[in-house]
Design a protein around this motif. Structure first.
Motif, PDB file in Angstrom:
ATOM      1  N   TRP B 214     -39.226-103.617  28.680  1.00  0.00           N
ATOM      2  CA  TRP B 214     -38.550-103.462  27.376  1.00  0.00           C
ATOM      3  C   TRP B 214     -38.720-104.727  26.531  1.00  0.00           C
ATOM      4  O   TRP B 214     -39.010-104.666  25.335  1.00  0.00           O
ATOM      5  N   TYR B 297     -27.726-101.924  31.782  1.00  0.00           N
ATOM      6  CA  TYR B 297     -29.151-101.779  31.420  1.00  0.00           C
ATOM      7  C   TYR B 297     -29.295-101.450  29.942  1.00  0.00           C
ATOM      8  O   TYR B 297     -30.053-102.076  29.206  1.00  0.00           O
ATOM      9  N   LYS B 298     -28.520-100.457  29.486  1.00  0.00           N
ATOM     10  CA  LYS B 298     -28.708-100.031  28.081  1.00  0.00           C
ATOM     11  C   LYS B 298     -28.209-101.100  27.115  1.00  0.00           C
ATOM     12  O   LYS B 298     -28.701-101.218  26.000  1.00  0.00           O
ATOM     13  N   TRP B 299     -27.239-101.915  27.560  1.00  0.00           N
ATOM     14  CA  TRP B 299     -26.768-102.997  26.702  1.00  0.00           C
ATOM     15  C   TRP B 299     -27.870-104.053  26.542  1.00  0.00           C
ATOM     16  O   TRP B 299     -27.997-104.679  25.493  1.00  0.00           O
ATOM     17  N   VAL B 301     -31.055-103.380  26.684  1.00  0.00           N
ATOM     18  CA  VAL B 301     -32.038-102.786  25.769  1.00  0.00           C
ATOM     19  C   VAL B 301     -31.557-102.971  24.327  1.00  0.00           C
ATOM     20  O   VAL B 301     -32.328-103.356  23.428  1.00  0.00           O
ATOM     21  N   LEU B 302     -30.261-102.724  24.113  1.00  0.00           N
ATOM     22  CA  LEU B 302     -29.682-102.980  22.784  1.00  0.00           C
ATOM     23  C   LEU B 302     -29.937-104.430  22.391  1.00  0.00           C
ATOM     24  O   LEU B 302     -30.355-104.729  21.263  1.00  0.00           O
ATOM     25  N   ILE B 305     -33.754-105.122  21.525  1.00  0.00           N
ATOM     26  CA  ILE B 305     -34.211-104.529  20.257  1.00  0.00           C
ATOM     27  C   ILE B 305     -33.430-105.123  19.087  1.00  0.00           C
ATOM     28  O   ILE B 305     -33.995-105.482  18.041  1.00  0.00           O
ATOM     29  N   GLY B 306     -32.111-105.253  19.263  1.00  0.00           N
ATOM     30  CA  GLY B 306     -31.283-105.785  18.180  1.00  0.00           C
ATOM     31  C   GLY B 306     -31.684-107.200  17.815  1.00  0.00           C
ATOM     32  O   GLY B 306     -31.838-107.539  16.634  1.00  0.00           O
ATOM     33  N   PHE B 309     -34.972-107.271  15.872  1.00  0.00           N
ATOM     34  CA  PHE B 309     -34.857-106.928  14.447  1.00  0.00           C
ATOM     35  C   PHE B 309     -34.170-108.040  13.665  1.00  0.00           C
ATOM     36  O   PHE B 309     -34.693-108.532  12.664  1.00  0.00           O
ATOM     37  N   LEU B 310     -32.979-108.421  14.138  1.00  0.00           N
ATOM     38  CA  LEU B 310     -32.188-109.370  13.350  1.00  0.00           C
ATOM     39  C   LEU B 310     -32.913-110.708  13.193  1.00  0.00           C
ATOM     40  O   LEU B 310     -32.721-111.408  12.201  1.00  0.00           O
ATOM     41  N   PHE B 312     -35.700-111.299  12.309  1.00  0.00           N
ATOM     42  CA  PHE B 312     -36.536-111.338  11.108  1.00  0.00           C
ATOM     43  C   PHE B 312     -35.707-111.613   9.847  1.00  0.00           C
ATOM     44  O   PHE B 312     -36.261-111.772   8.765  1.00  0.00           O
ATOM     45  N   SER B 338     -24.926-112.977  12.738  1.00  0.00           N
ATOM     46  CA  SER B 338     -24.880-111.685  13.438  1.00  0.00           C
ATOM     47  C   SER B 338     -25.862-111.622  14.608  1.00  0.00           C
ATOM     48  O   SER B 338     -25.639-110.874  15.551  1.00  0.00           O
ATOM     49  N   ILE B 341     -24.658-111.936  18.227  1.00  0.00           N
ATOM     50  CA  ILE B 341     -24.034-110.835  18.985  1.00  0.00           C
ATOM     51  C   ILE B 341     -24.998-110.254  20.030  1.00  0.00           C
ATOM     52  O   ILE B 341     -24.710-110.298  21.224  1.00  0.00           O
ATOM     53  N   PRO B 342     -26.147-109.711  19.597  1.00  0.00           N
ATOM     54  CA  PRO B 342     -27.038-109.188  20.642  1.00  0.00           C
ATOM     55  C   PRO B 342     -27.551-110.268  21.583  1.00  0.00           C
ATOM     56  O   PRO B 342     -27.789-109.990  22.769  1.00  0.00           O
TER      57      PRO B 342
END
Lengths: 131, 843
Positions: B214, B297-299, B301-302, B305-306, B309-310, B312, B338, B341-342
């Protein structure tokens, strides 16, 4: 839902990774539009100290639209997440768990995108001019 | 949904298995002697790549040590001001471009296939080409300092310092050399993305893939969108330096701030491109030692990806002191907050994993813990400098140096060393020393903190970075001397680590198989490993197959899964679908070849010769590179197989040849062109940047290109695109005459398109040296024309392939990919024409 319908809904052909990145993309569009809009707005006024309330309002309004779109995507994600009940951690080797995982990840990403969008809008509460 | 396939209940007989292994060994045999360097297999190329990156890390470290010696006492004369400038520029550049990014690509090329139970990555020659390009570019850049000709503009090369006040070749070497390396980084990113999406073992659905995959997907995706702005910026700056096109010259309408935007559009995501893959290593290591699957796991992945993006949305926080409007600062400050956070979420997941598991103490976990603690300190100072008002005070001081080193050493170097201790047995079947590992850790950890903690205080006391000395008597001596002592301790730690890696290990016992009792696929490897990677391609039912799938190792080893043989003696791997990893193709991949090295040498000439203004040599080198690449493709790609399908076991039969969106080549083209499109968008961003900030852009006194020639160019290019599209269909319908006529017409139209696109600015006698507006128009026209020209070469290639019988109605991957390229050409030309001809009309 019939088993055929269920099967159809979670079929690979109906899935896409693009759903995951939609909400962050909406944040990005709002962010870039706010940045570009503010840059153009500030470049067109003579006195940078003058208030730019209209611009701030636009950014916040556009932010609300972005939040609405993120909310819609989160709802789509939520429905996938809650597909036929389903308990986390979604690590079974089934199409249903994969479906729920993609839904849950979409919801989470929508959450962080919403927070980032709200942060962007909040900054407009405090900044009053282009100085 | 497909039925899960179970491993064969009975293994084949011993005799059959020996035959299979012999054939696999023959297909995957590594070349020996001098031909060893023609190998393209990921395990070898990845090893070269990783070793070279470590050498660059040590080189960058030595440069840092020189700086610390210089700054140990006030008024020191160990380095001259000029050499100090070269040293800090090279240190930053080497660490960022030759260590932080490539270590991710090197480690991924080395281990990603094993983590996914694959035999290879889909484009092994591309990996090898990327490595050779990296080697040539890296040596070229590092060599400059030995001739006292290194760049001196800092690792971010701000103009006008670098455009007007540094006439030597140092800045040119930086701009061209790193552009070359960035091309190789993008090549590796394409390889890795396609690898994760299309080369997983059957059953490894998207929610079961290793977290490392991932992160690779996110980081490689970020490279595609982060590197092109820098390539564009470097192109603009080199055009200014070499040909006097005034992109950054304020006197002629340019703007130095554009460089900062383009650089940091790359530079900030780059920090996360370095950080995320290192966290990915942590995400593989922590569950192994906590002896439990990762929590959340999904956190994670969040988080990946998060953050991707952020990150940028942060670039302007490097530019808070450039006088941008407060509104802009506020927006970027908000985004900078922000992203915490991720970034923080994944750290909590690791803590939770340790909490719910049964943690075993080990050297890798020591580095993980030390690294994360250090990273958190850097993260917190990061939140401080994200506050614009604090940033104004701390800007360009040693506080920022301390912050960024906490982030990068804690977030990248410590996890990479953890991974070195963790993964080392996969490289040569031996374990590194636990004792030396602990000694090195404490030296590194203490050395790091003794070096960088004082820099927070020197920075807050106003000590500027990038200045070769400081005066005595203003409270900086003790702190700087402490930092320098810390740097020596840090260096000692690296010395111990280096010794542990290089010391002869012949007498050490082989590591047991899966020494850490991990659950992930890479630990299937025998000790030492076999060149085929994995004995049979398993069916995956779990995130931790070694823990959760019974008899898994035995079943893989005994060839009870897919593709346990190499019947035709070819290197083969399995291509699967993106979401659910259903088998789609048995991909035959090319074996050893020197063409990758030769192509890299001549392509390197395209970037190296212009440094010395040798443009004819550049052109010749470019022509040879083009010839080499065409030969490489002609001989090694899109080969027509001797049969249509192949049985891969368990009653599953897959095609040997696939074209269009199911094929890996199509995806590679798609991803490459997304990066290319990003570079184009960066140019357009530049155009509108000038328009936004400069009221006289376009200047009334300078005539534009008009609309007639650009629109003619657009029409011709669109017609060439449409004919290419039609020709693809004619080829599929066996209408050879139509195909040749269509492609021939497309080529003619495209040639006219190039002429018309360039005729716009040329007929209007626009002088690119006069003002930034004509320079921008010329750049757009040339950009479009070059894309059309590359399209012509591809069209001719397809014609030749069909003529030679290497492309047919059924086997049409060449034209499928070329058509995809032409879609992007159409978008690019339309965009160029809309901006250069359409926009002035609106005004």
């Amino acid at each position: 839902m019939s088993s055929h319908g269920t099967h159809h809904e979670v079929a690979e052909e109906r899935q896409s990774l693009w759903l995951l990145v939609l909400s962050p993309s909406i944040w990005a569009v709002h962010f870039l539009a706010s940045y570009a809009g503010a840059a153009v707005w500030c470049s067109t006024i003579d006195d940078r100290a003058q208030s730019v309330d209209a611009m701030r309002l636009w950014i916040v309004l556009f932010g609300l639209v972005a939040l609405l779109c993120i909310g819609i995507i989160a709802r789509i994600g939520w429905r996938k997440y809650k597909f036929e009940g389903g308990d986390p951690p979604f690590d079974k080797d089934t199409a249903e768990d994969r479906h729920r995982f993609l839904g849950a990840a979409t919801v989470l990403l929508s959450g962080v995108s919403a927070i980032a969008t709200i942060y962007s809008c909040l900054s407009m509460l405090f900044i009053r001019n282009c100085l | 949904m497909t039925e899960d396939i179970q491993p064969l209940a009975e293994a084949a007989s011993e005799e059959v298995r020996q035959g299979q292994e012999a054939r696999l060994m023959k297909a995957w045999q590594q070349p020996t002697g001098w031909r060893y360097w023609s190998e393209v297999n990921n395990s070898i190329v990845g090893l070269w790549y990783t070793a070279l990156v470590f050498i660059f890390l040590l080189f960058g470290g030595l440069l840092a040590l020189m700086m610390r010696i210089q700054l140990a006492i006030p008024g020191n004369t160990f380095l001259s001001p000029n050499l100090y400038s070269q040293v800090f520029t090279m240190h930053g550049s080497v660490m960022m471009f030759l260590f932080a990014i490539p270590i991710f690509e090197a480690v991924s090329i080395l281990f990603l296939p094993q983590m996914m139970g694959a035999r290879e990555l889909p484009f092994p020659r591309l990996s090898a080409f990327g490595f050779w390009a990296f080697l040539i570019g890296g040596m070229f850049l590092c060599g400059s300092i030995f001739f006292n000709a290194g760049p001196t503009g800092g690792w971010f090369m701000y103009p006008p310092l670098t455009s007007r006040y540094q006439p030597g070749i140092g800045a040119d070497m930086w701009l061209l050399g790193f552009s070359f390396i960035e091309v190789s980084a993008i090549a590796a990113a394409v390889e890795l993305i396609v690898g994760v999406l299309k080369c997983r073992p059957p059953g490894m659905r998207i929610h079961l893939i290793p977290l490392y995959a991932w992160y690779v997907l996110v980081a490689a995706g970020m490279i595609l969108f982060a590197f092109p702005p820098l390539i564009t910026g470097s192109m603009l700056l080199e055009l200014e330096r070499a040909f006097n096109w005034p992109f950054f010259d304020a006197a002629r309408g340019g703007d130095p701030l554009l460089w900062q935007h383009l650089f940091w559009l790359f530079g900030h995501p780059e920090v996360y491109i370095a950080f995320l893959p290192s966290v990915a290593l942590v995400a593989m290591i922590v569950p192994a030692f906590a002896r439990t699957p990762i929590a959340g796991y999904k956190w994670i992945v969040l988080s990946a990806i998060g953050t991707g993006f952020l990150s940028f949305g942060l670039w302007v926080h490097h530019m808070f002191t450039t006088g941008l409007p407060g509104v802009t600062l506020a927006l970027f400050s908000a985004a900078s907050q922000s992203v915490a956070i991720p970034t923080g979420v994944q750290i909590f997941c690791f803590i939770a994993t340790v909490y719910v598991g049964r943690l075993r103490s080990s050297v890798p976990m020591l580095y993980v813990a030390g690294g994360l603690a250090t990273f958190v300190i850097g993260g917190l100072t990061g939140v401080m400098v994200a506050v614009a008002s604090f940033n104004f005070q701390a800007h360009d001081t040693h506080f920022v140096v301390a912050h960024l080193h906490s982030v990068l050493i804690g977030g990248t170097i410590f996890p990479v060393i953890a991974a070195a201790y963790y993964f080392f047995p996969l490289i040569n079947g031996k374990l590194l020393s636990e004792r030396l590992g602990r000694i090195a850790f404490w030296l590194l950890f203490c050395g790091f903190n003794i070096t960088f903690l004082p820099m927070h205080f020197t920075g807050l006391r106003g000590m500027a970075r990038r200045v070769y000395t400081y005066p005595a008597g203003i409270g900086l001596e003790g702190l700087n001397l402490t930092s320098s002592i810390g740097a020596l301790i840090l260096a000692a730690g690296f010395g111990v680590l280096l010794w542990d890696i290089l010391r002869p290990k012949g007498k050490d016992a082989d590591s047991p198989r899966n020494p850490w009792e991990a659950g992930s696929l890479e630990w299937l490897q025998e000790m030492p490993g076999k060149p085929w990677g994995i004995r049979s391609i398993p069916e995956i039912d779990s995130r931790y197959p070694l823990w959760e799938q019974p008899n898994f190792v035995r079943d893989v080893d005994e060839g009870r899964f897919f593709m346990p043989d190499a019947e035709e003696g070819k290197r083969e791997m399995l291509v699967t679908s993106i979401i659910d990893a259903k088998p789609e193709q048995c991909l035959r991949i090319p074996g050893p070849s020197f063409i990758t090295l030769i192509s890299a040498i001549f392509l390197g000439g395209v970037f190296i010769f212009p440094t010395f203004k040798m443009y004819w040599s550049m052109a010749v080198s470019g022509a040879i590179a083009l010839g080499c690449i065409l030969y490489w493709l002609w001989e090694g790609s899109g080969l027509i197989p001797e049969k249509e399908e192949k049985a891969i076991g368990h009653g599953v039969t897959v095609p040997l040849y696939v074209s269009g969106p199911s094929s890996v080549g199509w995806w590679a083209m798609m991803i490459t062109m997304l990066a290319d499109l990003t570079a184009f968008v960066s140019i357009v961003f530049g155009y509108f940047f000038y328009w936004t900030l400069h009221k006289d852009f376009p200047p009334a006194s300078i005539a534009g290109p008009g609309w007639i020639w650009p629109v003619a160019g657009l029409m011709a290019s669109l017609a060439a695109w449409a004919l290419t599209l039609l020709a693809r269909g004619w080829n599929r319908k066996e209408k050879a005459g139509w195909f040749y006529a269509g492609m021939g017409s497309a080529v003619v139209l495209a040639v006219f398109g190039i002429y018309a696109l360039v005729a716009g600015p040329s007929q209007a006698a626009m002088n690119p040296e006069e003002n930034v507006y004509p320079a921008m128009v010329w750049l757009l026209a040339i950009w479009a024309a070059v894309h059309v020209a590359a399209g012509i070469i591809m069209q001719l290639y397809c014609v030749a392939r069909r003529y030679a019988g290497r492309m047919t109605a059924r086997y049409d991957i060449d034209i499928a990919n070329v058509t995809l390229y032409w879609h992007f050409v159409a978008i690019t030309v339309a965009g160029c024409v809309a901006v250069m001809a359409g926009f002035p009309l609106l005004r």
